[in-house]
Design a protein around this motif. Structure first.
Motif, PDB file in Angstrom:
ATOM      1  N   LEU A 118       3.253  -1.155   9.610  1.00  0.00           N
ATOM      2  CA  LEU A 118       2.317   0.056   9.745  1.00  0.00           C
ATOM      3  C   LEU A 118       0.810  -0.144   9.896  1.00  0.00           C
ATOM      4  O   LEU A 118       0.224   0.893  10.189  1.00  0.00           O
ATOM      5  N   GLY A 119       0.559  -1.369   9.967  1.00  0.00           N
ATOM      6  CA  GLY A 119      -0.972  -1.657  10.260  1.00  0.00           C
ATOM      7  C   GLY A 119      -1.738  -1.434   8.954  1.00  0.00           C
ATOM      8  O   GLY A 119      -2.989  -1.301   8.993  1.00  0.00           O
ATOM      9  N   LEU A 120      -1.121  -1.463   7.960  1.00  0.00           N
ATOM     10  CA  LEU A 120      -1.759  -0.842   6.537  1.00  0.00           C
ATOM     11  C   LEU A 120      -2.311  -2.211   6.043  1.00  0.00           C
ATOM     12  O   LEU A 120      -1.485  -3.189   5.754  1.00  0.00           O
ATOM     13  N   THR A 121      -3.519  -2.389   5.666  1.00  0.00           N
ATOM     14  CA  THR A 121      -4.262  -3.516   5.178  1.00  0.00           C
ATOM     15  C   THR A 121      -3.689  -3.664   3.470  1.00  0.00           C
ATOM     16  O   THR A 121      -3.592  -2.616   3.108  1.00  0.00           O
ATOM     17  N   HIS A 122      -3.647  -4.940   2.937  1.00  0.00           N
ATOM     18  CA  HIS A 122      -2.870  -4.781   1.400  1.00  0.00           C
ATOM     19  C   HIS A 122      -3.249  -6.082   0.832  1.00  0.00           C
ATOM     20  O   HIS A 122      -3.502  -6.984   1.584  1.00  0.00           O
ATOM     21  N   ASN A 123      -2.985  -6.243  -0.384  1.00  0.00           N
ATOM     22  CA  ASN A 123      -3.082  -7.593  -1.054  1.00  0.00           C
ATOM     23  C   ASN A 123      -1.799  -7.883  -1.905  1.00  0.00           C
ATOM     24  O   ASN A 123      -1.568  -8.536  -2.866  1.00  0.00           O
ATOM     25  N   LEU A 124      -0.698  -7.206  -1.287  1.00  0.00           N
ATOM     26  CA  LEU A 124       0.599  -7.261  -1.984  1.00  0.00           C
ATOM     27  C   LEU A 124       1.054  -8.641  -2.379  1.00  0.00           C
ATOM     28  O   LEU A 124       1.769  -8.960  -3.402  1.00  0.00           O
ATOM     29  N   ASN A 125       0.654  -9.635  -1.514  1.00  0.00           N
ATOM     30  CA  ASN A 125       1.108 -11.072  -1.701  1.00  0.00           C
ATOM     31  C   ASN A 125       0.600 -11.528  -3.095  1.00  0.00           C
ATOM     32  O   ASN A 125       1.098 -12.399  -3.525  1.00  0.00           O
ATOM     33  N   ASN A 126      -0.701 -10.873  -3.590  1.00  0.00           N
ATOM     34  CA  ASN A 126      -1.113 -11.494  -4.772  1.00  0.00           C
ATOM     35  C   ASN A 126      -0.132 -11.211  -6.024  1.00  0.00           C
ATOM     36  O   ASN A 126      -0.146 -11.887  -6.854  1.00  0.00           O
ATOM     37  N   LYS A 152       4.493   3.852   2.539  1.00  0.00           N
ATOM     38  CA  LYS A 152       4.612   4.774   3.595  1.00  0.00           C
ATOM     39  C   LYS A 152       3.641   5.891   3.249  1.00  0.00           C
ATOM     40  O   LYS A 152       3.253   6.603   4.168  1.00  0.00           O
ATOM     41  N   PHE A 153       3.548   6.281   2.013  1.00  0.00           N
ATOM     42  CA  PHE A 153       2.612   7.311   1.440  1.00  0.00           C
ATOM     43  C   PHE A 153       1.283   7.016   2.096  1.00  0.00           C
ATOM     44  O   PHE A 153       0.679   7.837   2.496  1.00  0.00           O
ATOM     45  N   CYS A 154       0.459   5.975   1.670  1.00  0.00           N
ATOM     46  CA  CYS A 154      -0.720   5.590   2.084  1.00  0.00           C
ATOM     47  C   CYS A 154      -1.058   5.809   3.766  1.00  0.00           C
ATOM     48  O   CYS A 154      -1.910   6.136   4.198  1.00  0.00           O
ATOM     49  N   ALA A 155       0.092   5.065   4.432  1.00  0.00           N
ATOM     50  CA  ALA A 155       0.040   5.244   5.820  1.00  0.00           C
ATOM     51  C   ALA A 155       0.047   6.477   6.362  1.00  0.00           C
ATOM     52  O   ALA A 155      -0.499   6.956   7.159  1.00  0.00           O
ATOM     53  N   ASP A 156       0.973   7.339   5.781  1.00  0.00           N
ATOM     54  CA  ASP A 156       0.920   8.932   6.207  1.00  0.00           C
ATOM     55  C   ASP A 156      -0.240   9.632   5.942  1.00  0.00           C
ATOM     56  O   ASP A 156      -0.842  10.725   6.706  1.00  0.00           O
ATOM     57  N   ILE A 157      -0.990   9.406   4.939  1.00  0.00           N
ATOM     58  CA  ILE A 157      -2.317  10.073   4.607  1.00  0.00           C
ATOM     59  C   ILE A 157      -3.417   9.754   5.204  1.00  0.00           C
ATOM     60  O   ILE A 157      -4.688  10.188   4.777  1.00  0.00           O
ATOM     61  N   GLY A 158      -3.544   8.720   5.683  1.00  0.00           N
ATOM     62  CA  GLY A 158      -4.806   7.984   6.327  1.00  0.00           C
ATOM     63  C   GLY A 158      -5.470   7.154   5.579  1.00  0.00           C
ATOM     64  O   GLY A 158      -6.731   6.793   5.606  1.00  0.00           O
ATOM     65  N   VAL A 159      -4.702   6.249   4.453  1.00  0.00           N
ATOM     66  CA  VAL A 159      -5.422   5.319   3.753  1.00  0.00           C
ATOM     67  C   VAL A 159      -5.488   4.206   4.386  1.00  0.00           C
ATOM     68  O   VAL A 159      -4.568   3.851   5.308  1.00  0.00           O
ATOM     69  N   ASP A 160      -6.445   3.376   4.266  1.00  0.00           N
ATOM     70  CA  ASP A 160      -6.876   2.293   5.356  1.00  0.00           C
ATOM     71  C   ASP A 160      -6.205   1.034   4.460  1.00  0.00           C
ATOM     72  O   ASP A 160      -5.969  -0.222   5.206  1.00  0.00           O
ATOM     73  N   MET A 161      -6.288   0.903   3.079  1.00  0.00           N
ATOM     74  CA  MET A 161      -5.795  -0.082   2.431  1.00  0.00           C
ATOM     75  C   MET A 161      -5.129   0.165   0.941  1.00  0.00           C
ATOM     76  O   MET A 161      -5.677   1.062   0.434  1.00  0.00           O
ATOM     77  N   LEU A 162      -4.061  -0.702   0.705  1.00  0.00           N
ATOM     78  CA  LEU A 162      -3.260  -0.475  -0.562  1.00  0.00           C
ATOM     79  C   LEU A 162      -3.649  -1.628  -1.451  1.00  0.00           C
ATOM     80  O   LEU A 162      -3.243  -2.828  -0.973  1.00  0.00           O
ATOM     81  N   SER A 163      -4.343  -1.671  -2.363  1.00  0.00           N
ATOM     82  CA  SER A 163      -4.603  -2.733  -3.584  1.00  0.00           C
ATOM     83  C   SER A 163      -3.667  -2.568  -4.774  1.00  0.00           C
ATOM     84  O   SER A 163      -3.903  -1.471  -5.537  1.00  0.00           O
ATOM     85  N   VAL A 164      -2.772  -3.357  -4.925  1.00  0.00           N
ATOM     86  CA  VAL A 164      -2.091  -3.297  -6.214  1.00  0.00           C
ATOM     87  C   VAL A 164      -2.382  -4.488  -7.106  1.00  0.00           C
ATOM     88  O   VAL A 164      -2.489  -5.705  -6.749  1.00  0.00           O
ATOM     89  N   ASN A 165      -2.816  -4.290  -8.388  1.00  0.00           N
ATOM     90  CA  ASN A 165      -3.181  -4.963  -9.087  1.00  0.00           C
ATOM     91  C   ASN A 165      -2.472  -5.129 -10.510  1.00  0.00           C
ATOM     92  O   ASN A 165      -1.828  -4.281 -10.850  1.00  0.00           O
TER      93      ASN A 165
END
Length: 423
Positions: free
Chosen positions: A257-265, A208-221
């Motif tokens: 929200l249409g946020l690209t991510h790699n969360l499934n990894n 939600k934070f990423c979507a609200d502030i205009g981030v295109d992708m969330l990459s969690v490693n």
């Protein structure tokens, strides 16, 4: 890891076509045709302006040679050499904070775009002046990756440092406003988050934070737990059991929200991270000497150049005994004895400890690359020992006796891989 960084550059594009191109380049290697790196990571400095809890710098002393940094003009020539070698993705990152050399980094980004390379800048987001933002936007720089480990101060600053959330949020807001003012969608913005016991249950809030502030992708490693095993950062067994629920909730929200991510990894964490122990290296026979079966394909597709100019197959380690571009070209280093030997050992399953605990080979993107490589395997004309011997003799003038012997061994190992894949 370099390939993973490359796969995050164009965050709004399907990776499958790019993975096919990388696989095609690797097939050329199998056919004994040396190819330049697909992705190059430049690390201009190991100095840093902050101290973050999960950073490797807290556990591993930085060797003195890494503080003997290449001069600006050598880094700028590197961009030209990357273009000449067919590098497609130019990543500027750090064992430190690259923006401590902000003028140089800005010039490298602008030059890389002028030469037609796709680029990614990795930064902690605390030193991004307006003039750099404007240069990146107007040059069409592709992606800025900013480190952030939580959706608010209480979570992020507990992992990083006091005041970091406020500084990064200000940078993100400034980027959003300047991109709007200049009417540009570039650069895309990626948040790079390290999964810890402090934030594993805040993934949905992070989306939600990423979507609200205009981030295109969330990459969690995944956390490299071998270096922080005696801290509170790794997930305990109960938290690991709870993680899939948090991941699925975050995936659902991100997709909505249409946020690209790699969360499934995160659902496929390596076994080494689950039990805190490093598994033994697989026996060479289990790799069947197949290029697509190598534990990691980074040595054939990517290259890092650290602050001192020494090369490395990836960003997870450095070696003072490797070739250094301070006194040779990038092409000479890429085809030198260090990388050749590293590739042979990787084919044989005789790789370094850092490779065992790295989470990258377990990622979905990487597995897709391996599957694509296998599916596109082509049976090349059998050249036999006579053909290999001819290649060996023909390369003496270019690589010298020792270098040619090393390349001959690599070609022979890859020939075995090709033969096994054709069965």
């Amino acid at each position: 890891m370099l390939l993973l960084a490359r796969m995050k550059v164009s965050v709004m594009r399907d990776n499958r076509e790019e993975i096919k191109l990388i696989a095609k380049r690797l097939i050329h290697w199998r056919q004994q045709q040396s190819q330049g790196p697909w992705c190059l990571l430049a690390i201009p400095t190991f100095r840093c302006n902050v101290e973050c809890g999960v950073c490797f710098r807290n556990w591993y002393p930085i060797p003195p040679f890494l503080f003997d940094e290449l001069p600006d003009d050598r880094w700028l020539r590197l961009v030209d050499e990357a273009k000449d070698m067919g590098v497609r993705f130019f990543v500027i990152g750090g064992g430190g904070e690259p923006m401590l050399r902000g003028k140089l980094v800005t010039e490298m980004c602008v030059k890389a775009k002028r030469l037609g390379l796709e680029g990614r800048l990795q930064t902690n987001g605390t030193r991004m002046p307006p003039e750099t933002m404007k240069a990146l936007i107007t040059s069409g720089w592709d992606c800025i990756s900013i480190s952030l480990d939580g959706p608010d101060e209480s979570v992020n600053d507990a992992v990083r440092f006091e005041g970091s959330f406020r500084k990064v949020a200000a940078t993100l807001q400034a980027l959003k406003e300047m991109k709007a003012k200049l009417q540009s969608v570039y650069p895309s913005v990626c948040i790079n988050m390290t999964l810890t016991s402090q934030n594993y249950n805040r993934l949905e809030d992070m989306v939600k934070f990423c979507a609200d502030i205009g981030v295109d992708m969330l990459s969690v490693n995944a956390l490299i737990e071998s270096s922080v095993s005696d801290t509170s950062y790794p997930l305990n067994p109960k938290q690991r059991e709870q993680l899939p629920v948090h991941v699925q909730n975050a995936v659902t929200k991100a997709d909505a929200l249409g946020l690209t991510h790699n969360l499934n990894n995160l659902l496929f964490l390596p076994e080494a991270s689950k039990n805190g122990k490093s598994p033994k290296n697989p026996e060479p026979s289990k790799f069947s000497m197949m290029l697509a079966g190598a534990h990691c394909l980074e040595p054939w597709a990517g290259l890092s150049v650290v602050s001192s100019g020494h090369i490395s197959p990836c960003c997870f380690f450095w070696d003072e005994s490797s070739e250094c571009i301070r006194n040779m070209t990038l092409a000479e280093a890429w085809e030198g004895s260090y990388m050749t030997s590293f590739r042979i050992r990787m084919l044989e399953g005789n790789f370094r400890g850092e490779c065992v605990t790295c989470s990258f080979p377990h990622s979905g993107e990487y597995q897709l690359l391996k599957e694509t490589l296998k599916n596109n395997a082509q049976v090349a004309t059998q050249v036999g020992l006579r053909g290999l011997a001819y290649k060996f003799i023909n390369s003496l003038g270019t690589h010298g006796v020792y270098g040619s012997y090393q390349r001959f061994k690599e070609w022979r190992a890859i020939r075995r891989a090709l033969h096994n894949e054709s069965q």
